[in-house]
Design an enzyme around this catalytic site. Sequence first.
Site: not given
Length: 277
Positions: A7, A137, A258, A208, A43, A9, A100
Site C-alpha cells: 500500500s 509504534y 506500507h 519528521f 486532525a 500513502e 495530532d
Amino acid sequence: MDTFRLSFEFFPTKTEEGTRKLYEVRDQLAVLEPDFFSVTYGAGGSTRDRTLDVVSELNRRGISTAPHLSCVGDTKANIRDLLQTYSQNGIDRIVALRGDLPSGMAASTGEMRYANELVSFIRSEFGEQFHLEVAAYPEMHPQAKSYEADLLNFKRKVDAGANSAITQYFFNIDSYFYFVDRCEAMGIDIPIVPGIMPITNYSKLARFSDACGAEIPRWIRKQLEAYGDDQESIQKFGEEVITYMCEDLIENDVEGLHFYTLNQADACLAICKNLFP
Ligand code: FAD
C-alpha cells in the site's frame, strides 16, 4: 506471498498543481498493483474536504483507497456524516487514528480522546462495514507513559475491533520484530504491517523523525550528514538501506509493506523494483 499486501500513502495537497502531480504519482505507482492507497487527514477536520475529494477520485480510478480519519478535536456528528459519505462513495477501509492537533488548537473541543474510542464508535455505528486499520509504534508513541502502557493501549484498539495495523516508520528493524513478538504474546493476531519511509532528504527526515519518535541510527545519520547537498548520493544510499531493510522484513514473513510516499513516486518505485523485480 499470495496474501502479501502493498500500500502507498499520500497527503492531500493545497493546490491544483499539487493535486495534478499527486494523480501522476498515483498512475506511476499503480503499475505495482498495490492493494490500496491511503490519504492522510488533518486532525480536527482541517483537510476534511480535500481528503474526501482525493480519496473519492483515487478510488474512482480503480484502486481501493482508504481515508485516514482522526477523532481528536472533532465531534461524533461530524465523524458520522463523513463516514456516511465515504460509505456512499464505496469506501470500505478506514485508517482510524487519534491524530495530532496543531499547536494552539484545544483537544478539549473533541468528544473522543483516543483512537480506541474512534474504533469502538465506528463499529457501533457502522458494524463491520469498514476494514479498520490502526497505528502501531514499534519504538513507542512519543507521548506514551511507558513501552508497556503503549502496548496495552495498542491492544485496546485491537479489542475494540481493528482488523490490521500499520506501524510508524522505523529504521531499527529489531524494534519491529520485538514489538510483533510482544503483541503475539498478548494474543494480538491481526496483521501488523511495517510502515516504510524512503530516505530521500536528510533535513526533512531528521525533523519528521524527531517529531514522531522514530530513531535514525547513528550509522545512517552520519552518512546522510556527510553527503551534505549531494542529493544523488543520498538517494542512492537511501535506496540501498531501505531495500535491505525491506528484504529482511520480507524474509521474516511480514504480511505486507506500507510506503509513506510523501507524494513522490521515484524512491518507492526504485525500492519496489529491487524487491519485486
Ligand atoms: P492512540 O492510539 O490514541 O495513542 C495516542 C497516545 O495515547 C499513545 O501514547 C497511547 O499510548 C496513549 N493512549 C491510547 N489510548 C489510551 C487510553 N485509552 N488511555 C490512556 N492513554 C491512551 N496523524 C494525523 O493527524 N493524520 C493522519 O492522517 C495520520 N496518519 C497516520 C498514519 C499512520 C500509519 C501512523 C502510524 C500515524 C499517523 N498519524 C496521523 C499520526 C498519529 O495521529 C499520531 O501519532 C497521534 O499522536 C497518535 O495517533 P494514534 O491513533 O496512534 O493514537
